[in-house]
Motif scaffolding. Sequence first.
Motif, PDB file in Angstrom:
ATOM      1  N   ILE A 226     -45.989  27.776 107.211  1.00 41.79           N
ATOM      2  CA  ILE A 226     -45.842  27.455 105.982  1.00 41.79           C
ATOM      3  C   ILE A 226     -46.724  26.417 105.384  1.00 41.79           C
ATOM      4  N   GLY A 227     -47.419  25.683 106.250  1.00 44.61           N
ATOM      5  CA  GLY A 227     -48.484  24.872 105.661  1.00 44.61           C
ATOM      6  C   GLY A 227     -49.624  25.681 105.100  1.00 44.61           C
ATOM      7  N   VAL A 228     -49.825  26.856 105.318  1.00 41.22           N
ATOM      8  CA  VAL A 228     -50.972  27.587 104.819  1.00 41.22           C
ATOM      9  C   VAL A 228     -50.307  28.870 104.010  1.00 41.22           C
ATOM     10  N   ASN A 229     -49.142  28.860 103.614  1.00 42.92           N
ATOM     11  CA  ASN A 229     -48.625  29.776 102.781  1.00 42.92           C
ATOM     12  C   ASN A 229     -47.536  29.422 101.495  1.00 42.92           C
ATOM     13  N   THR A 230     -48.179  28.456 101.065  1.00 47.25           N
ATOM     14  CA  THR A 230     -47.464  27.927  99.915  1.00 47.25           C
ATOM     15  C   THR A 230     -48.060  28.673  98.506  1.00 47.25           C
ATOM     16  N   SER A 231     -47.307  28.526  97.417  1.00 47.64           N
ATOM     17  CA  SER A 231     -47.307  28.919  96.191  1.00 47.64           C
ATOM     18  C   SER A 231     -49.093  29.294  95.837  1.00 47.64           C
ATOM     19  N   ASP A 232     -49.926  28.338  96.152  1.00 42.61           N
ATOM     20  CA  ASP A 232     -51.287  28.862  95.986  1.00 42.61           C
ATOM     21  C   ASP A 232     -51.908  29.740  96.377  1.00 42.61           C
ATOM     22  N   LYS A 233     -51.029  30.182  97.621  1.00 44.95           N
ATOM     23  CA  LYS A 233     -51.705  31.366  98.460  1.00 44.95           C
ATOM     24  C   LYS A 233     -51.085  32.726  98.149  1.00 44.95           C
ATOM     25  N   ILE A 234     -50.039  32.713  97.194  1.00 44.08           N
ATOM     26  CA  ILE A 234     -49.112  34.085  97.102  1.00 44.08           C
ATOM     27  C   ILE A 234     -50.171  35.058  96.194  1.00 44.08           C
ATOM     28  N   HIS A 235     -50.152  36.096  96.485  1.00 48.53           N
ATOM     29  CA  HIS A 235     -51.197  37.132  95.680  1.00 48.53           C
ATOM     30  C   HIS A 235     -50.307  37.554  94.662  1.00 48.53           C
ATOM     31  N   PRO A 236     -50.936  37.773  93.609  1.00 52.56           N
ATOM     32  CA  PRO A 236     -50.381  38.114  92.286  1.00 52.56           C
ATOM     33  C   PRO A 236     -49.697  39.585  92.445  1.00 52.56           C
ATOM     34  N   ALA A 237     -50.298  40.445  93.256  1.00 48.01           N
ATOM     35  CA  ALA A 237     -49.691  41.798  93.413  1.00 48.01           C
ATOM     36  C   ALA A 237     -48.307  41.764  94.068  1.00 48.01           C
ATOM     37  N   SER A 263     -57.333  41.249 100.903  1.00 47.84           N
ATOM     38  CA  SER A 263     -57.304  40.031 100.919  1.00 47.84           C
ATOM     39  C   SER A 263     -56.352  39.674 102.269  1.00 47.84           C
ATOM     40  N   ASP A 264     -55.822  40.772 103.095  1.00 48.19           N
ATOM     41  CA  ASP A 264     -55.082  40.490 104.140  1.00 48.19           C
ATOM     42  C   ASP A 264     -55.937  40.048 105.403  1.00 48.19           C
ATOM     43  N   PRO A 265     -55.509  38.860 105.810  1.00 48.02           N
ATOM     44  CA  PRO A 265     -56.219  38.238 106.858  1.00 48.02           C
ATOM     45  C   PRO A 265     -56.307  38.871 108.241  1.00 48.02           C
ATOM     46  N   ASN A 415     -36.276  52.084 100.130  1.00 53.06           N
ATOM     47  CA  ASN A 415     -36.643  51.754  98.961  1.00 53.06           C
ATOM     48  C   ASN A 415     -37.124  50.246  98.787  1.00 53.06           C
ATOM     49  N   GLU A 416     -36.364  49.338  99.203  1.00 52.08           N
ATOM     50  CA  GLU A 416     -36.549  48.134  99.308  1.00 52.08           C
ATOM     51  C   GLU A 416     -37.868  47.723 100.152  1.00 52.08           C
ATOM     52  N   TRP A 417     -38.072  48.367 101.280  1.00 52.64           N
ATOM     53  CA  TRP A 417     -39.092  48.060 102.244  1.00 52.64           C
ATOM     54  C   TRP A 417     -40.473  48.444 101.470  1.00 52.64           C
ATOM     55  N   ARG A 418     -40.233  49.692 100.716  1.00 47.46           N
ATOM     56  CA  ARG A 418     -41.416  50.174 100.035  1.00 47.46           C
ATOM     57  C   ARG A 418     -42.027  49.141  99.227  1.00 47.46           C
ATOM     58  N   ARG A 419     -41.325  48.100  98.467  1.00 45.39           N
ATOM     59  CA  ARG A 419     -41.680  47.097  97.759  1.00 45.39           C
ATOM     60  C   ARG A 419     -42.518  46.083  98.374  1.00 45.39           C
ATOM     61  N   THR A 420     -42.213  45.933  99.540  1.00 49.81           N
ATOM     62  CA  THR A 420     -42.699  44.623 100.202  1.00 49.81           C
ATOM     63  C   THR A 420     -44.396  44.785 100.455  1.00 49.81           C
ATOM     64  N   LYS A 421     -44.909  43.586 100.518  1.00 46.05           N
ATOM     65  CA  LYS A 421     -46.382  43.500 100.750  1.00 46.05           C
ATOM     66  C   LYS A 421     -46.932  44.240 102.149  1.00 46.05           C
TER      67      LYS A 421
END
Length: 517
Positions: A226-237, A263-265, A415-421
């Motif tokens: 969570i230390g590297v996945n806060t709001s500033d890391k969220i992709h707009p897509a 952008s996927d590491p 359907n819900e899974w298809r919407r995920t990153k």
Amino acid sequence: MHPILNVVVVSFHHKRGCEVEYSHPKLDGTGEAGLPDEWHLLPSLALPDGVHNCQKDTIFFLLPSREEPGKCVFGISCYRQIDAKELINKSDDVTRASVQKAVCVLSRIPLFGPLKAKLEVITQAYFEQKDFSKVDVLAQMHTNLCDIFDENLTGEYFSNLAHHEISIQELFIRFRHRALLLFKLFLLERKVLFIAPTGLRLGETMLAIVSMFPKLLEEGLFYSTIGVNTSDKIHPANKSKNVNNKNEEIVIEEDVGIQLTRSDPLKKKDSCGFPLSLFTQGSSFDPYLPIQSMDLISKTQSCIVGATNALFAMKKDLFDVIVKIEDDGSLVHNHIEFVNDSALERVVSLTTADLRFADFVLKKVEEQMKESSSEFDGSDEWIRLQMKNYLLGLVATSRSDLQAAIPHFGVAFVNEWRRTKNHKILVANKHEDLTSVPPGHMFSEQMGVYDVYLRLEHAVNGVEGASKVIGTVNTAGKNLGSSIGETGSRVKAKFTNWWNRKAPVQEGIEQAEEPSE
């Protein structure tokens, strides 16, 4: 680079709280005792919340990497408590009746299982000296670990090592068919809290679920904390994850996630697209979080976190699902509570084909454990193989849009899974071995009498306090073969009121499992 970083001792001071007391090699940060800013949470991660309430515990945790920003390192902590009167050499700081300390090992790669047994032995030896100024045993442990885990940990050997002592068998025994429900839940990138009385029970449960995903444990957690996945890391897509209660129409997600893929590491994938990008770009996984990190949860797009502090469970507005692992001595009760999104429970509900598959795995596990055999069938490795085949079938079905196959996994779920990153990244790339995987569920058959019993057993197991009536269900189930009508009346008499309360969740599940003519 060598996988082993540091051995660290964290102690509890009655005035200053949790603090680093010793490190080897010595930490070179600007904080107290050389603690780096990136690892400021290390003391509170190493010593569990409510440290005075347990004699010992083992905690698995993650920290941001100092060497590679955006990545994380892996930690394991063995906590012990000793009566102050037993100490041979007592420092001036010891003013209370007991002393609490934890010995930690930090590594660049996930070695939770292999390090656990070795660290517990050394921690016990360190405490049995009854003189904490004698740290030679800790320095020697670092040297030994460096010799055992060298720089050449790669390939299948590392994969087997990473899964060592991570028991999926125990997960199925504790959660039964709902182990598959948790597997499906991880795919949906929601905010999930696991809460347990001990860090060890917490970590073992969460890592067992992760280990069911191909290559995720050994290769897919490097960007997860969570230390590297806060709001500033969220992709707009990434879109919001609202579930439509009437989401029964099969849809194809057109956005294949090209931007997310760029952008996927996690660039290194196998020919099937594994590991899935479940914990990157705003989606975090932490097998333990201290209370100091609670405010970070609202800054993530999705997270799967573990905690031992009951205050986490009181903050229901932060989570979509709370998984409670309660231990009352001889019995362990596990409850999955869906909060803030009533439709989600229906989305991840197991279909009849899912229940058959989960029951098949569970029975193999129970047979192997009962006979104490070393047979491959029912082993952890065998379970991982079954889960990989299940996931491959799910991926192929979702990509093909075969309307006859999708309902067996759940239309709303697909359907819900298809919407995920993670799904968008998966379908945005070509994976040669996926083309040879036929779409469909391994256990898609005509519904039979036994399926009725399976559905009832699974539903009852999912209700808090239902352990008192499971015996009645099992007794009734024995009569299914001889007289379904008689069994139906017995079950109805005992469970009508309960079933009516569960009806909103169950309604529509079975209808979606068979394609319309």
